[in-house]
Design an enzyme around this catalytic site. Structure first.
Site, PDB file in Angstrom:
ATOM      1  N   ASP A 595       0.920  -1.134  -0.150  1.00 54.77           N
ATOM      2  CA  ASP A 595       0.494   0.144   0.497  1.00 54.77           C
ATOM      3  C   ASP A 595       0.939   1.591  -0.294  1.00 54.77           C
ATOM      4  OD1 ASP A 595      -1.412  -2.810   1.126  1.00 54.77           O
ATOM      5  OD2 ASP A 595      -2.729  -0.968   2.028  1.00 54.77           O
ATOM      6  N   GLU A 732      -5.661 -11.837  -4.409  1.00 49.53           N
ATOM      7  CA  GLU A 732      -5.593 -12.556  -3.421  1.00 49.53           C
ATOM      8  C   GLU A 732      -6.910 -14.011  -3.133  1.00 49.53           C
ATOM      9  OE1 GLU A 732      -5.385 -10.063   0.314  1.00 49.53           O
ATOM     10  OE2 GLU A 732      -3.661  -9.372  -0.373  1.00 49.53           O
ATOM     11  N   LYS A 827     -10.429 -10.497  -6.452  1.00 51.05           N
ATOM     12  CA  LYS A 827     -10.918 -10.002  -4.984  1.00 51.05           C
ATOM     13  C   LYS A 827     -10.754  -8.118  -5.581  1.00 51.05           C
ATOM     14  CE  LYS A 827      -8.560  -9.053  -0.754  1.00 51.05           C
ATOM     15  NZ  LYS A 827      -7.873  -9.395   0.433  1.00 51.05           N
ATOM     16  N   GLN A 828      -9.121  -8.449  -6.345  1.00 48.76           N
ATOM     17  CA  GLN A 828      -9.136  -7.012  -7.348  1.00 48.76           C
ATOM     18  C   GLN A 828      -7.713  -6.992  -8.355  1.00 48.76           C
ATOM     19  OE1 GLN A 828      -5.670  -4.586  -4.421  1.00 48.76           O
ATOM     20  NE2 GLN A 828      -5.437  -6.572  -3.171  1.00 48.76           N
TER      21      GLN A 828
END
Lengths: 1002, 267
Positions: A595, A732, A827-828
């Site tokens: 992040d 993930e 998920k992303q």
């Protein structure tokens, strides 16, 4: 401990009781006319005004004199020599000059210099007007020795050579009578003639004014002074609502606007304006007419001084575009609100809890990088609390809180019956580790609380009050380091001023005397000095970071909110362990993830490079640990850990609980290796944006060490193809996987980028480049889609966008972990992250195909996902969808969409909001020494404007639908699609126009 | 003096477990136990003997308590009412079922329901299913203010339906820590939380078993056919331990779940 009561002469403002409500508050700046307002005339004794101005500045009030005359006259009469922290400005010569007055007298800050042509035009205009008047038989005189203007004396009669202000009615009557006798109608007629003369002389924007005796034709007037001081005050963090404008001639004069009405510029639109003049024709709407002349002026100035002496809590600007206002108290939402209202200086962060104790609160002070505990349990250590001022109130009370994003000031107002407690809190970036509180008033049955208090969850610390009043606290971390804090309370009858100083050490407990020394270094008056510095520091930050979205105020606010908290979370010196929730809460234990490098750092590199550097410094100091980690896992080079804290070793917890209460392994620590390339990418991006030569060797070290890791990590199959097996990608939901496209392509980028560095042997360079070329990336040329990992295309096709009740949603809860693992549900962004981070490493033109394939398969169950998709959708021109996801990303904390904001703000999502605007919508991208610009503006937006820093230059980039404007200081190279490379520099913008898909300079 | 009152109804074959549950409930509420029964009811003598053996005073109510228990519950000194029920009390046509329904939908006092065959013991571990609505949480918190907290462990259960899946879960551990901690802060700070995914009516009894709970504390809106009513029906049908029903006004929102779009009341 000495307190901060300034030794200033008392001033009693008996008339404060009769003030209108709009004046019954503290202002931060006074902008006032001189002659007739502050003094009766230019011959008057200004001793009282001088003393008041100096006293006011000593208490932090800014003062600005606006006058048509010159510095010799004004400074000769006022002769103030303020020492600050408030500043004194002289805005003179009808808006053509600005001086700052300090202890050594006036210093020129700005002068409008007329060109030769303008001077000639001014003379021509005056001559034309004089000729026109003389044509009517009126004898006039031209006064030419004024800066940037010429005056025509309408009554060159010795009896009216220098009329005092109090005779203005007589003067006006005499002039009007004289004009009427010559068939000229009146002053308004002469003003029209002057405007026409100016136009005919080549001055279409001439400023024509009158003081009844003269008509002046000039290049500037008081409106220029007002605009200049509005801009200057903004640079000092003073918004217009905090400005009091004083004059004596706001009302019309001889058919024209009063001279002081020129100060009513839009930039000061929310200021309070007061006339102390006679105003025979009344005042314009919005101006408070008090009358009373200079005596009333001195009374008002004295009243402002008295408010500061007694410790009124400063106001904030309350501009809705910059203020997070929260009304009321709801114990259910209190912890969320505390996170939203967090104030931080990059060194310490303090949640925005009420200054009065309450059971619903989760008050917390966190120090950056100060961890406690071991391994996965290592967490940011709660530090002594400084912001509680009063004990609990048993009754329900009213609350209003406001966080001013422009200045980082948190104001609280608590009401119970007729009792009010006001408070202002800030944590200043100019002196990281210093926290300031002022309260005024009180609530019944609520007692004061000692300046420092140990956090309830901690044992073993000490808090004691020393004989000189300093409260000292110390708290050790386990196994080493700790925090010391010192705070001093200065009490007035109703006021409390508290300053707390923190020093944290991750390796050893700082000396007990450090806080004291820091407190003693603050000049008096402490509160006002710190407040002035603090406002200025935040205003400066925004000068390089401002975001304007014309046409979408909600999104504009969300973007500013995100950037505010990002900037607040990072120090500008040393290192920053930028945890997933910054300093706003205990969530994620303060652990550092990708992040920090991928989501937060780009924003910082482009808005506050010093802060970005500290994020990289955290990684640099843990490079040895990364080398050890690589070695321990059987590899070369450096491997950065997925979760990192004090030491830089992996602190990922081995297990967690799923929503069924079952223990599940957490394998990201072992397998989410892409973070190693992410750190290298961040270092490279930082260099691209800053050209920071001093950092280049560090970046080289990162790039080479990480490339060596990948070179030892890649395995070659019998056909010579390179693979990275058993990893977890950003998605993930699937683990472990082989040949995750994101991991492989980032590794490939890492190898190729490192190969460009000096200090790499030819053989190693060749090997890296060969490995990079050999690495499979899953690209399917037939469809243009990258396979997310080996075997992904064989999973159950599942368009979660079509069957989920909503998105974002946690798909493994919706479908169950097993089903998700078997399905094409993400998920992303995973493959798409490549298009965002390293577009040069993916096949040109492949974005749309991959967006079409992956976005409908993405649950967006990570808060990191919406902002990145917004950015890519904008690049793909799918602007409606882009705005949808961007809005969502900007509201993650404001609406507590994930239900976890109480434990801290989602800093990475905040970084993604900025990235979507800058990289997605503006299309900014560093390309060597050039900054690429490729705007995509949604139809509902009128303009998107962002300020950034690029390779030492400050840039202001404004995109409209058909054109773009770029200001650069001192200079920068920019390019646009199909357009030339341009060097932007100077005060005027470079304007580019869109012609279809290409751009050209106007 | 505060009292926990058990109504011994008509065909109650064996009053012993109900009376034992009453004694435990009286300990929980810090009250005295008392039984009421109509003289004309069957097995009156038998019940009186058991009550005497267990030390629970028995008061004779005439007419029979079936028609008097609602009024009995309303008495100020009554902290909790206890009643034995058949296995499917909402569907049962016998007197106990009818009395139970009357009481359950009307009384504002805690109602301890003892299903047939329930394991009765000290009520130390309490399982409290919460849907996140403020009304249910308030009912639980009110209950907790009326009992002696010493020796009690509160286990909250929140069952998240699949459609109510959270928007984000960035990390398998931390996200749940944060969410769970906030759920507790909003609903019952002194407890611990068990989370499950599925339908609450399917999961409450499983979790009661898994956590070895002694008592299930169920807030509900006293509407048997909907919302928590479905959970109450299923739990009473299968519970092997006593169930304490807490009356809560109709749930209007789920604001106590830490997912809301109204953090900022005024911006």
């Amino acid at each position: 401990m000495a307190t901060n009561s300034a030794a200033l002469a008392p001033w009693h403002s008996a008339h404060a009781e009769k003030l209108p409500a709009s004046l019954d508050r503290r202002f931060e700046a006074l902008v006032f006319d001189w002659d007739g307002t502050a003094v009766p005339d230019r011959a008057a004794d200004a001793t009282v005004v001088r003393r008041l101005v100096e006293d006011a500045c000593a208490l932090g009030l800014h003062a600005a004199v606006v006058s048509g005359t010159n510095v010799r006259n004004i400074d000769g009469q006022l002769a103030a020599r303020p020492r600050g922290p408030g500043r004194l400005y002289l805005l003179l010569n009808r808006g053509s000059e600005v001086f700052h007055v300090g202890p050594n007298g006036p210093r020129l800050l700005h002068r409008r210099r007329a060109t030769r042509a303008e001077r000639s035009a001014l003379a021509g205009a005056a001559a034309r007007l004089a000729a026109e008047l003389e044509h009517h038989g009126l004898a006039v005189a031209i006064v030419a020795d004024r800066l940037n203007r010429q005056k025509v004396d309408l009554i060159p009669d010795p009896a009216w050579s220098d009329p005092p202000k109090e005779r203005i009615d007589e003067l006006l009557a005499a002039v009007e009578d004289r004009l009427a006798r010559h068939g000229l109608g009146g002053l308004s007629t002469v003003l029209e003639l002057a405007q026409r003369a100016a136009r005919e002389a080549g001055l279409p924007d001439a400023r024509v004014t009158t003081d009844a005796k003269h008509v002046e034709i000039g290049l500037t007037d008081k409106s220029d002074s007002a605009r200049w001081i509005a801009g200057e005050l903004a640079r000092w963090g003073i918004g217009p609502r905090l400005v009091l404008v004083l004059g004596d001639e706001f009302g019309p004069l001889g058919g024209g606007a009063g001279s002081d009405a020129l100060m009513l510029v839009p930039e000061l639109g929310r200021a309070t304006s007061v006339s102390v003049g006679a105003e025979p024709a009344g005042v314009p709407p919005g101006v408070v007419h008090l009358g009373g002349g200079p005596a009333e002026f001195t009374a008002l100035l004295g009243d402002q001084i008295e408010r500061r002496r007694r410790g009124d809590v400063p106001e904030i600007d309350l501009d809705p575009a910059w203020t997070l206002q929260i009304e009321g108290f709801d114990p259910q939402l209190e912890r969320v609100r505390e996170a939203l209202l967090c104030i931080a200086d990059g060194c310490i962060g303090t949640r925005g809890s009420l200054v009065v104790e309450n059971a619903a609160a989760l008050p917390l002070v966190l120090a950056s990088g100060l961890y406690d505990g071991y391994g996965p349990a290592e967490e940011l250590m709660p530090c002594p609390l400084w912001a509680k001022a009063r004990t609990r109130v048993p009754e329900r009370f009213g609350v209003r809180r406001a966080l001013d994003l422009r200045t980082g000031l948190l104001r609280q107002e608590l009401r119970l019956g007729g009792d009010v407690l006001e408070a202002l809190l800030f944590s200043s970036p100019t002196r990281p580790g210093l926290a300031v509180l002022r309260t005024n008033g009180g609530l019944p049955r609520s007692r004061p609380i000692q300046a420092l208090e140990l956090p309830g969850t901690r044992k073993g610390g000490i808090v004691r009050e020393l004989p000189d009043g300093l409260v000292h606290a110390a708290l050790r971390a386990d196994p080493e380091g700790g925090v010391v804090a010192g705070a001093v309370d200065d009490h007035g009858p109703e006021r409390l001023d508290r300053v707390a100083a923190y020093a944290a050490g991750s390796r050893r407990l700082p000396g007990a005397d450090v806080p004291r020394r820091r407190l003693e270094a603050i000049s008096t008056p402490r509160f006002e000095t710190l407040l002035t510095e603090h406002r200025r520091a935040w205003a400066r930050r925004w000068e390089d970071a401002e975001i304007v979205i014309e046409g979408d105020s909600e999104l504009e606010f969300g973007a500013r909110f995100a950037l505010f908290h990002l900037l607040a979370s990072v120090a500008e010196k040393g290192e920053t362990a930028l945890g997933a929730r910054g300093l706003s809460g205990p969530g994620y234990r303060g652990h550092v993830f990708w992040d920090a490098d991928v989501f937060c750092l780009p924003t910082l590199a482009a808005t506050c490079p010093e802060a970005a550097r500290t994020v990289l410094e955290y990684r640099r100091r843990r490079l040895p640990a990364a080398v050890d980690y690589a070695r321990a896992t059987g590899h070369e080079g450096a491997r950065f850990p997925w979760e990192s804290a004090r030491e830089g070793v992996d602190v990922t917890p081995p297990t967690g609980l799923d929503l069924n209460g079952e223990t599940v392994p957490i394998r990201t620590g072992d397998l989410e290796e892409h973070v190693t390339a992410d750190v290298a990418w961040a270092a490279s991006l930082y260099l691209d944006w800053t050209a920071d030569d001093a950092f280049a060797p560090v970046a080289r070290e990162f790039l080479i060490a990480t490339a060596r890791y990948w070179a030892s990590r890649i395995s070659l199959d019998a056909e010579g193809r390179g693979h990275i097996e058993t990893v977890i990608g950003p998605d993930e939901y699937h683990e472990p996987v082989d040949d995750n496209a994101f991991t492989n392509v980032m590794a490939r980028w890492n190898l190729r980028r490192a190969a460009q560095e000096d200090g790499v042997s030819p053989s190693e360079r060749s090997r890296w480049l060969a490995l990079a070329d050999a690495l499979v990336d899953g690209y399917d040329a037939a469809t243009g889609v990258y396979e997310q990992f080996a075997g992904f295309f064989a999973l159950e096709p599942l368009l979660i966008a079509e069957f989920a009740p909503r998105r974002p949603i946690v798909a493994d809860v919706l479908l169950g972990r097993e089903r998700v693992a078997r399905a094409q549900v993400l998920k992303q962004a995973d493959v798409l992250m490549l298009h965002h981070l390293v577009p040069g490493e993916v096949v040109p033109g492949s974005l749309v195909a991959n967006l079409d394939f992956y976005e409908p398969r993405t649950a967006h169950g990570s808060s990191l996902s919406p902002g990145i998709h917004a950015s890519l959708l904008a690049r793909a021109g799918r602007l409606e969808e882009a705005v949808h996801w961007l809005r969502l990303a900007s509201r993650i904390d404001l609406d507590d969409i994930g239900g976890s904001t109480a434990h801290g703000l989602h800093l990475a999502a905040m970084g993604s909001v900025w990235q979507a605007l800058a990289f997605g919508f503006l299309g900014l991208r560093a390309d060597g020494p050039r900054l690429e610009l490729d705007p995509q503006l949604p139809p509902a937006w009128r303009a998107l404007e962002m300020r950034v820093r690029f390779r030492g230059a400050s840039l202001r980039v404004r995109a409209e639908h058909e054109r773009a404007l770029v200001w650069g200081h001192p200079q920068a190279l920019i390019t646009l699609p199909g357009g030339p490379q341009l060097q932007v520099t100077g005060r005027e913008p470079t304007v580019l126009e869109r012609r279809g898909a290409t751009w050209s300079a106007r | 003096m505060k009292r926990v009152v058990v109504g011994l109804i008509g065909s109650d074959a064996d009053a012993r477990p109900v009376l034992r549950a009453t004694i435990e409930a009286a300990r929980l509420f810090g009250s005295d136990a008392e039984a009421v029964q109509g003289r004309s009811q069957a097995r009156f003598a038998r019940s009186r003997a058991i009550a005497g053996e267990l030390g629970v005073p028995l008061r004779v109510l005439e007419p029979a308590p079936a028609s008097r228990l609602v009024a009995e519950a309303a008495r100020e000194e009554v902290t909790c009412l206890v009643i034995g029920v058949p296995r499917r009390p909402f569907a049962s046509r016998d007197e106990r079922g009818a009395v139970f329904v009357d009481l359950a939908v009307s009384t504002h006092k805690p109602l301890l329901v003892v299903p047939p065959g329930a394991r009765i013991g000290p009520m130390r571990r309490l399982l409290a299913p919460l849907d996140g609505s403020p009304e249910i949480s308030r009912a639980l918190q009110r209950f907790l203010t009326r009992v002696d907290p010493a020796g009690i462990e509160i286990v909250m259960l929140h069952v998240c339906s699949r459609d109510e899946a959270p928007a984000f879960s960035d990390h398998a551990l931390y996200e749940l820590e944060a969410w769970g901690s906030e759920f507790l802060a909003r609903n019952c700070p002194q407890g611990r939380l068990e989370l499950r995914v599925g339908a609450p009516e399917d999961l409450v009894l499983d979790v009661a078993d898994a956590t070895a709970a002694d008592l299930i504390v169920l807030g509900w809106d006293q509407l048997p056919a909907r919302g928590q009513g479905r959970v109450v029906r299923r739990v009473l049908q299968g519970a092997g331990i006593p169930v304490l029903l807490l009356a809560a006004r109709r749930a209007s929102s789920l604001a106590h779940r830490p997912t809301t779009a109204s953090v900022l009341s005024t911006v």
